[in-house]
Design a protein around this motif. Structure first.
Motif, PDB file in Angstrom:
ATOM      1  N   MET A   1       0.835  -1.177   0.000  1.00  0.00           N
ATOM      2  CA  MET A   1       0.000   0.000   0.000  1.00  0.00           C
ATOM      3  C   MET A   1       0.882   1.243   0.000  1.00  0.00           C
ATOM      4  SD  MET A   1      -3.383  -0.480   2.330  1.00  0.00           S
ATOM      5  CE  MET A   1      -2.788  -1.597   3.569  1.00  0.00           C
ATOM      6  N   PRO A   2       0.360   2.310  -0.552  1.00  0.00           N
ATOM      7  CA  PRO A   2       1.181   3.528  -0.635  1.00  0.00           C
ATOM      8  C   PRO A   2       1.228   4.303   0.685  1.00  0.00           C
ATOM      9  CG  PRO A   2      -0.957   3.906  -1.645  1.00  0.00           C
ATOM     10  CD  PRO A   2      -0.908   2.453  -1.266  1.00  0.00           C
ATOM     11  N   ASP A   3       2.207   5.175   0.752  1.00  0.00           N
ATOM     12  CA  ASP A   3       2.286   6.172   1.815  1.00  0.00           C
ATOM     13  C   ASP A   3       1.783   7.478   1.208  1.00  0.00           C
ATOM     14  OD1 ASP A   3       3.483   4.291   3.453  1.00  0.00           O
ATOM     15  OD2 ASP A   3       5.501   5.071   3.146  1.00  0.00           O
ATOM     16  N   ALA A   4       1.073   8.276   1.993  1.00  0.00           N
ATOM     17  CA  ALA A   4       0.550   9.558   1.516  1.00  0.00           C
ATOM     18  C   ALA A   4       1.356  10.693   2.118  1.00  0.00           C
ATOM     19  CB  ALA A   4      -0.911   9.700   1.895  1.00  0.00           C
ATOM     20  N   PHE A   5       1.623  11.691   1.290  1.00  0.00           N
ATOM     21  CA  PHE A   5       2.337  12.898   1.690  1.00  0.00           C
ATOM     22  C   PHE A   5       1.474  14.080   1.270  1.00  0.00           C
ATOM     23  CE2 PHE A   5       5.283   9.520   0.826  1.00  0.00           C
ATOM     24  CZ  PHE A   5       6.140   9.552   1.912  1.00  0.00           C
ATOM     25  N   ILE A   6       0.984  14.825   2.248  1.00  0.00           N
ATOM     26  CA  ILE A   6       0.101  15.949   1.979  1.00  0.00           C
ATOM     27  C   ILE A   6       0.783  17.191   2.518  1.00  0.00           C
ATOM     28  CG2 ILE A   6      -2.188  16.933   2.361  1.00  0.00           C
ATOM     29  CD1 ILE A   6      -3.091  13.975   2.972  1.00  0.00           C
ATOM     30  N   TRP A   7       1.055  18.142   1.616  1.00  0.00           N
ATOM     31  CA  TRP A   7       1.791  19.320   2.063  1.00  0.00           C
ATOM     32  C   TRP A   7       1.040  20.586   1.670  1.00  0.00           C
ATOM     33  CZ3 TRP A   7       3.785  22.690  -1.607  1.00  0.00           C
ATOM     34  CH2 TRP A   7       3.857  22.215  -2.914  1.00  0.00           C
ATOM     35  N   TYR A   8       1.341  21.638   2.435  1.00  0.00           N
ATOM     36  CA  TYR A   8       0.680  22.914   2.212  1.00  0.00           C
ATOM     37  C   TYR A   8       1.459  24.018   2.919  1.00  0.00           C
ATOM     38  CZ  TYR A   8      -1.285  20.834   6.457  1.00  0.00           C
ATOM     39  OH  TYR A   8      -1.433  20.176   7.656  1.00  0.00           O
ATOM     40  N   HIS A   9       1.295  25.233   2.402  1.00  0.00           N
ATOM     41  CA  HIS A   9       1.887  26.409   3.039  1.00  0.00           C
ATOM     42  C   HIS A   9       0.845  26.993   3.984  1.00  0.00           C
ATOM     43  CE1 HIS A   9       5.238  26.209   0.313  1.00  0.00           C
ATOM     44  NE2 HIS A   9       4.414  26.230  -0.717  1.00  0.00           N
ATOM     45  N   ALA A  10       1.260  27.314   5.197  1.00  0.00           N
ATOM     46  CA  ALA A  10       0.351  27.894   6.186  1.00  0.00           C
ATOM     47  C   ALA A  10       1.157  28.676   7.207  1.00  0.00           C
ATOM     48  CB  ALA A  10      -0.441  26.788   6.876  1.00  0.00           C
ATOM     49  N   ASP A  11       0.481  29.566   7.890  1.00  0.00           N
ATOM     50  CA  ASP A  11       1.111  30.345   8.951  1.00  0.00           C
ATOM     51  C   ASP A  11       1.532  29.397  10.068  1.00  0.00           C
ATOM     52  OD1 ASP A  11       1.486  31.966  11.356  1.00  0.00           O
ATOM     53  OD2 ASP A  11       0.509  33.580  10.242  1.00  0.00           O
ATOM     54  N   GLU A  12       2.745  29.563  10.554  1.00  0.00           N
ATOM     55  CA  GLU A  12       3.253  28.674  11.597  1.00  0.00           C
ATOM     56  C   GLU A  12       2.415  28.744  12.872  1.00  0.00           C
ATOM     57  OE1 GLU A  12       7.010  30.224  13.720  1.00  0.00           O
ATOM     58  OE2 GLU A  12       7.047  31.227  11.766  1.00  0.00           O
ATOM     59  N   LYS A  13       1.668  29.831  13.063  1.00  0.00           N
ATOM     60  CA  LYS A  13       0.814  29.967  14.243  1.00  0.00           C
ATOM     61  C   LYS A  13      -0.349  28.971  14.224  1.00  0.00           C
ATOM     62  CE  LYS A  13       1.921  34.833  14.700  1.00  0.00           C
ATOM     63  NZ  LYS A  13       1.471  36.196  14.425  1.00  0.00           N
ATOM     64  N   LEU A  14      -0.603  28.354  13.073  1.00  0.00           N
ATOM     65  CA  LEU A  14      -1.679  27.371  12.965  1.00  0.00           C
ATOM     66  C   LEU A  14      -1.273  25.984  13.472  1.00  0.00           C
ATOM     67  CD1 LEU A  14      -3.212  28.256   9.494  1.00  0.00           C
ATOM     68  CD2 LEU A  14      -4.134  28.771  11.759  1.00  0.00           C
ATOM     69  N   GLU A  15      -0.033  25.843  13.886  1.00  0.00           N
ATOM     70  CA  GLU A  15       0.456  24.522  14.311  1.00  0.00           C
ATOM     71  C   GLU A  15      -0.460  23.823  15.322  1.00  0.00           C
ATOM     72  OE1 GLU A  15       4.318  22.634  16.553  1.00  0.00           O
ATOM     73  OE2 GLU A  15       4.649  24.358  15.248  1.00  0.00           O
ATOM     74  N   PRO A  16      -0.932  24.498  16.392  1.00  0.00           N
ATOM     75  CA  PRO A  16      -1.820  23.797  17.331  1.00  0.00           C
ATOM     76  C   PRO A  16      -3.117  23.306  16.664  1.00  0.00           C
ATOM     77  CG  PRO A  16      -0.985  25.813  18.326  1.00  0.00           C
ATOM     78  CD  PRO A  16      -0.601  25.847  16.873  1.00  0.00           C
ATOM     79  N   GLU A  17      -3.678  24.101  15.776  1.00  0.00           N
ATOM     80  CA  GLU A  17      -4.903  23.698  15.076  1.00  0.00           C
ATOM     81  C   GLU A  17      -4.639  22.521  14.137  1.00  0.00           C
ATOM     82  OE1 GLU A  17      -7.528  26.969  13.611  1.00  0.00           O
ATOM     83  OE2 GLU A  17      -5.913  28.211  14.454  1.00  0.00           O
ATOM     84  N   LEU A  18      -3.463  22.507  13.541  1.00  0.00           N
ATOM     85  CA  LEU A  18      -3.121  21.402  12.636  1.00  0.00           C
ATOM     86  C   LEU A  18      -2.897  20.109  13.416  1.00  0.00           C
ATOM     87  CD1 LEU A  18      -0.833  23.392  10.193  1.00  0.00           C
ATOM     88  CD2 LEU A  18      -3.195  22.626   9.805  1.00  0.00           C
ATOM     89  N   ILE A  19      -2.344  20.217  14.593  1.00  0.00           N
ATOM     90  CA  ILE A  19      -2.199  19.037  15.454  1.00  0.00           C
ATOM     91  C   ILE A  19      -3.587  18.529  15.868  1.00  0.00           C
ATOM     92  CG2 ILE A  19      -1.366  18.235  17.706  1.00  0.00           C
ATOM     93  CD1 ILE A  19       1.088  20.115  17.222  1.00  0.00           C
ATOM     94  N   ASP A  20      -4.478  19.457  16.187  1.00  0.00           N
ATOM     95  CA  ASP A  20      -5.864  19.067  16.493  1.00  0.00           C
ATOM     96  C   ASP A  20      -6.497  18.357  15.302  1.00  0.00           C
ATOM     97  OD1 ASP A  20      -5.694  20.150  19.036  1.00  0.00           O
ATOM     98  OD2 ASP A  20      -6.774  21.999  18.508  1.00  0.00           O
ATOM     99  N   TRP A  21      -6.222  18.862  14.093  1.00  0.00           N
ATOM    100  CA  TRP A  21      -6.747  18.237  12.880  1.00  0.00           C
ATOM    101  C   TRP A  21      -6.290  16.784  12.767  1.00  0.00           C
ATOM    102  CZ3 TRP A  21      -9.298  16.454   9.083  1.00  0.00           C
ATOM    103  CH2 TRP A  21      -8.670  15.813   8.020  1.00  0.00           C
ATOM    104  N   LEU A  22      -5.013  16.523  13.067  1.00  0.00           N
ATOM    105  CA  LEU A  22      -4.519  15.148  13.002  1.00  0.00           C
ATOM    106  C   LEU A  22      -5.295  14.236  13.954  1.00  0.00           C
ATOM    107  CD1 LEU A  22      -0.626  15.328  12.731  1.00  0.00           C
ATOM    108  CD2 LEU A  22      -2.297  14.836  10.954  1.00  0.00           C
ATOM    109  N   ASN A  23      -5.660  14.773  15.098  1.00  0.00           N
ATOM    110  CA  ASN A  23      -6.452  13.985  16.048  1.00  0.00           C
ATOM    111  C   ASN A  23      -7.843  13.690  15.498  1.00  0.00           C
ATOM    112  OD1 ASN A  23      -4.361  13.878  17.947  1.00  0.00           O
ATOM    113  ND2 ASN A  23      -4.980  15.815  18.857  1.00  0.00           N
ATOM    114  N   VAL A  24      -8.463  14.682  14.881  1.00  0.00           N
ATOM    115  CA  VAL A  24      -9.777  14.485  14.257  1.00  0.00           C
ATOM    116  C   VAL A  24      -9.674  13.441  13.152  1.00  0.00           C
ATOM    117  CG1 VAL A  24     -11.523  15.595  12.801  1.00  0.00           C
ATOM    118  CG2 VAL A  24     -10.655  16.781  14.817  1.00  0.00           C
TER     119      VAL A  24
END
Length: 85
Positions: A1-24
């Motif tokens: 099976m493949p590995d997925a790599f999803i990348w994007y440019h975003a403000d570094e201040k969004l890091e806590p929200e992005l970590i929350d997203w990983l939990n969701v």
């Protein structure tokens, strides 16, 4: 099976929200992703990685991401690869 790599440019201040997203995402798909960050040339790039996931799960992750307010003005780029070594 493949590995997925999803990348994007975003403000570094969004890091806590992005970590929350990983939990969701993990809660709804059963797949735990990892989050990476790179700061280069006045740009911050985040990358989510998901190991050994079928295409259907990658599509599900992307559909879920489209519903998250944190990604409203962020273009996500998704690529998948199969390890050969």
């Amino acid at each position: 099976m493949p590995d997925a790599f999803i990348w994007y440019h975003a403000d570094e201040k969004l890091e806590p929200e992005l970590i929350d997203w990983l939990n969701v995402s993990a809660e709804k798909t059963g797949v735990r992703g990892k989050l990476y960050i790179r700061k280069q040339d006045n740009k911050t790039t985040f990358m989510e990685t998901y190991a050994n996931v079928p295409a259907s799960t990658i599509k599900r992750i992307e559909k879920l991401a489209a519903l998250q307010p944190v990604f409203t003005h962020i273009e996500r780029r998704c690529e998948s690869f199969i390890e050969i070594s």
